[in-house]
Design an enzyme around this catalytic site. Structure first.
Site, PDB file in Angstrom:
ATOM      1  N   ARG A 292      -5.717  -0.127   6.583  1.00  0.00           N
ATOM      2  CA  ARG A 292      -6.738  -0.797   7.389  1.00  0.00           C
ATOM      3  C   ARG A 292      -7.929  -1.284   6.559  1.00  0.00           C
ATOM      4  O   ARG A 292      -8.742  -2.076   7.020  1.00  0.00           O
ATOM      5  CB  ARG A 292      -7.219   0.154   8.510  1.00  0.00           C
ATOM      6  CG  ARG A 292      -6.165   0.391   9.573  1.00  0.00           C
ATOM      7  CD  ARG A 292      -6.482   1.601  10.445  1.00  0.00           C
ATOM      8  NE  ARG A 292      -6.082   2.864   9.807  1.00  0.00           N
ATOM      9  CZ  ARG A 292      -6.213   4.073  10.365  1.00  0.00           C
ATOM     10  NH1 ARG A 292      -6.753   4.185  11.566  1.00  0.00           N
ATOM     11  NH2 ARG A 292      -5.835   5.168   9.728  1.00  0.00           N
TER      12      ARG A 292
ATOM     13  N   GLN B  38       2.183  13.395  -3.667  1.00  0.00           N
ATOM     14  CA  GLN B  38       2.993  13.094  -2.484  1.00  0.00           C
ATOM     15  C   GLN B  38       3.644  11.737  -2.760  1.00  0.00           C
ATOM     16  O   GLN B  38       2.997  10.699  -2.632  1.00  0.00           O
ATOM     17  CB  GLN B  38       2.109  13.030  -1.224  1.00  0.00           C
ATOM     18  CG  GLN B  38       2.891  12.805   0.053  1.00  0.00           C
ATOM     19  CD  GLN B  38       2.008  12.449   1.240  1.00  0.00           C
ATOM     20  OE1 GLN B  38       0.892  11.959   1.079  1.00  0.00           O
ATOM     21  NE2 GLN B  38       2.519  12.663   2.440  1.00  0.00           N
TER      22      GLN B  38
ATOM     23  N   GLY C 182       2.941  11.077   6.114  1.00  0.00           N
ATOM     24  CA  GLY C 182       2.011  11.623   7.086  1.00  0.00           C
ATOM     25  C   GLY C 182       1.204  12.797   6.566  1.00  0.00           C
ATOM     26  O   GLY C 182       1.494  13.361   5.507  1.00  0.00           O
ATOM     27  N   THR C 183       0.182  13.161   7.347  1.00  0.00           N
ATOM     28  CA  THR C 183      -0.762  14.188   6.900  1.00  0.00           C
ATOM     29  C   THR C 183      -0.109  15.570   6.801  1.00  0.00           C
ATOM     30  O   THR C 183      -0.481  16.376   5.945  1.00  0.00           O
ATOM     31  CB  THR C 183      -1.986  14.257   7.834  1.00  0.00           C
ATOM     32  OG1 THR C 183      -1.524  14.342   9.201  1.00  0.00           O
ATOM     33  CG2 THR C 183      -2.863  13.035   7.697  1.00  0.00           C
TER      34      THR C 183
ATOM     35  N   GLY D 299      -7.662  11.463  16.767  1.00  0.00           N
ATOM     36  CA  GLY D 299      -6.763  12.310  17.541  1.00  0.00           C
ATOM     37  C   GLY D 299      -7.574  13.058  18.598  1.00  0.00           C
ATOM     38  O   GLY D 299      -8.640  13.597  18.305  1.00  0.00           O
TER      39      GLY D 299
ATOM     40  N   TYR E 296     -28.776 -14.097 -32.402  1.00  0.00           N
ATOM     41  CA  TYR E 296     -27.362 -14.439 -32.476  1.00  0.00           C
ATOM     42  C   TYR E 296     -27.175 -15.681 -33.324  1.00  0.00           C
ATOM     43  O   TYR E 296     -27.730 -16.744 -33.018  1.00  0.00           O
ATOM     44  CB  TYR E 296     -26.856 -14.670 -31.050  1.00  0.00           C
ATOM     45  CG  TYR E 296     -25.387 -14.868 -30.912  1.00  0.00           C
ATOM     46  CD1 TYR E 296     -24.483 -14.042 -31.570  1.00  0.00           C
ATOM     47  CD2 TYR E 296     -24.878 -15.865 -30.075  1.00  0.00           C
ATOM     48  CE1 TYR E 296     -23.117 -14.209 -31.414  1.00  0.00           C
ATOM     49  CE2 TYR E 296     -23.513 -16.035 -29.910  1.00  0.00           C
ATOM     50  CZ  TYR E 296     -22.630 -15.208 -30.578  1.00  0.00           C
ATOM     51  OH  TYR E 296     -21.288 -15.378 -30.427  1.00  0.00           O
TER      52      TYR E 296
END
Ligand code: UD1
Ligand code: CA
Length: 490
Positions: free
Chosen positions: A21, A85, A90-91, A152, A399
């Site tokens: 996202r 992982q 998934g978590t 959730g 320079y």
């Protein structure tokens, strides 16, 4: 064995997800607020707990995330284990990967998300204590939101016991109306967690192994599952997209600015001042609007900064004033003045009471106490002694097209306007230069350096060479006036 709050624990920080996202080429937890990555914020909070183990679960773009974990571990001066992982299923799957290096760990396992950057160690500590007090197998840190979208939902039964967490995408209309949500931060009994993770499935809208499903499994086994409601939901804001990133950044900044004000700094407009997490601000500092302080910037007591100033990794001495300035990796001495419209590039050291004035650019230059570079000048690769003054519109010509060279200016030097110091060159103590001098050879102490291309005036040139122009017209009028005056005096 009953646990006491002092029982050591392990913290597993999840940072393997793709963060789709965010719509970014950079992994989500590597985006930064307050000058620190989301992942670093999460690891700092974990470290604040003083846990026995910290495990960071990495996966997506771990070639970038891994080094960031190492960098933060070095900063914290402790070990942070990396667990990989490989596929982001998934978590729940992520936590299973995170537990692998801990073996048969029996203590409390705290799980946090790498995308919850405002979480503090104190809040995790509160969760931990509640978990121990309730003798729970699982405790979820929850929060109540007026808009719970995306989180959730915490489902409770008639006895107010937590029975499940239902993801937004899996929730019924009725469940969507629940305003208590999962912060993503949990305390688990290690053994219960390890076992439950082997028994969750992917039977959900996203086809993933959800960590949140551990609650149902633990409860069905007769374990105590409890919830701890956080006092300040702002601290638990998850960052899934750039809008939330900006919101979290703003909230963090609000705290940092407030901290500076409570520490004795006057901040005229807190809404337009941005301060990074590693910035130190003294007492009686005044910060004017539109000022940004980043990196390891330190502002000593009594300094005045801004408006419209951005300083990164700068140190500003006591009572110095820095107005409308861009500065990086440099030091400004006590009582020095800088700006307006000054550009300070890395490795510039301005001595006490020194001055870098309007439209001055400085780089790799050490300017002694009381010395001034007041107007329209480029000073690069230079050393200036004490109490010297560089005339307006001068250039340190460092320079030659291939290499950079150094210019050394002594003490009590006075150089004229528009002096070019063609490096490498040295100007001795107490020397002067005339306006417009191009210095290509060393100037001995006490000498006046001038390059005399003598001025020659060619009379009547404009009327002859530019006839019909306004300048020629003005020249003719001036000549006629002069002639008339001569005649009258005649
Ligand atoms: C998650 C929770 C949700 C909670 C929210 C709080 C689940 C299923 N959902 O949702 O209940 O309200 O956090 O912010 O747990 N990650 C991995 N590996 C994976 C997937 C994710 O390491 O396979 C990491 C991500 O990098 C991230 C964290 O886990 O740091 C959370 O993942 P994310 O996809 O953001 O979960 P949310 O949808 O926010
Ligand atoms: Ca999230």
């Amino acid at each position: 064995m009953a646990q006491s709050p002092s029982t050591p624990c392990a913290v597993v920080v999840l940072a393997a997800g793709a963060g789709t996202r965010m719509k970014s080429a950079t992994q989500k937890t590597l985006h930064a607020i307050g000058g620190r990555t989301l992942l670093s914020h999460a690891l700092h909070a974990a470290d604040g707990l003083g846990p026995e183990h910290i495990v960071a679960v990495v996966g997506h773009q771990r070639d970038q995330v891994g080094p960031e974990v190492e960098k933060v571990a070095a900063e914290l001066g402790r070990e942070v284990v990396q667990a990989v992982q490989e596929e982001q299923n998934g978590t729940g799957h992520a936590v299973a990967c995170g537990l692998a290096p801990l073996g048969e760990y029996e203590g409390t396992v705290i799980v946090t998300n790498g995308d919850v950057p405002l979480l503090t160690a104190e809040t995790i500590e509160g969760l931990y204590r509640a978990h121990v007090d309730a003798q729970a197998a699982v405790t979820v840190l929850t929060m109540k939101l007026t808009d719970p979208t995306g989180y959730g939902r915490i489902i409770r039964d008639a006895d107010d016991e937590v029975t499940a967490i239902v993801e937004q995408k899996d929730a019924t209309t009725e469940q969507l109306a629940v305003d208590e949500v999962n912060s993503g931060v949990f305390a688990f009994d290690g053994a219960v967690l390890r076992d439950a993770l082997t028994r969750i499935d992917t039977d959900n809208a996203q086809g993933e192994l959800y960590l949140t499903d551990v609650l149902g499994v633990a409860r069905a086994d007769g374990h105590t599952v409890s919830a701890h409601v956080a006092a300040d939901p702002r601290e638990l804001a998850g960052v899934n997209n750039r809008v939330q990133l900006a919101e979290a950044g703003k909230e963090l900044n609000r705290r940092l600015v407030e901290q500076a004000m409570l520490g004795g700094a006057t901040i005229i407009d807190p809404d337009t001042v941005w301060i990074g997490v590693n910035v130190r601000i003294g007492q009686d500092v005044t910060i004017h609007p539109n000022t940004q302080l980043w990196g390891a910037t330190t502002i000593a007591d009594g300094a005045v900064i801004g408006p419209d100033t951005t300083l990164t990794d700068m140190s500003v001495g006591e009572r110095a004033s820095v107005i409308r300035t861009q500065g990086e990796r440099s030091a400004i001495g006590a009582d020095a003045t800088v700006g307006p419209f000054t550009y300070i590039r890395p490795n510039t050291v301005l001595g006490n009471r020194g001055k870098l004035g309007g439209f001055v650019e400085a780089k790799n230059a050490t300017i002694g106490a009381g010395s001034k570079v007041p107007h329209l000048t480029y000073i690069g690769d230079a050393t200036v002694g004490v109490e010297s003054n560089i005339g307006a519109s001068s250039v340190f010509v460092n320079y030659d097209g291939v290499k950079k060279h150094h210019t050394t200016i002594g003490d009590h030097v006075r150089t004229g306007s528009d002096t070019m110091f063609v490096a490498p060159v040295t100007v001795g103590d107490g020397a002067y230069s005339g306006a417009g001098t191009v210095i290509t050879k060393d100037v001995p102490a006490g000498a006046l350096a001038i390059k005399e291309g003598r001025q020659r005036n060619i009379e009547g040139w404009v009327e002859e060479k530019r006839p019909g122009t306004p300048a020629a017209e003005a020249a003719r009028a001036a000549r006629e006036r002069a002639t008339n005056e001569d005649n009258q005096e005649g």
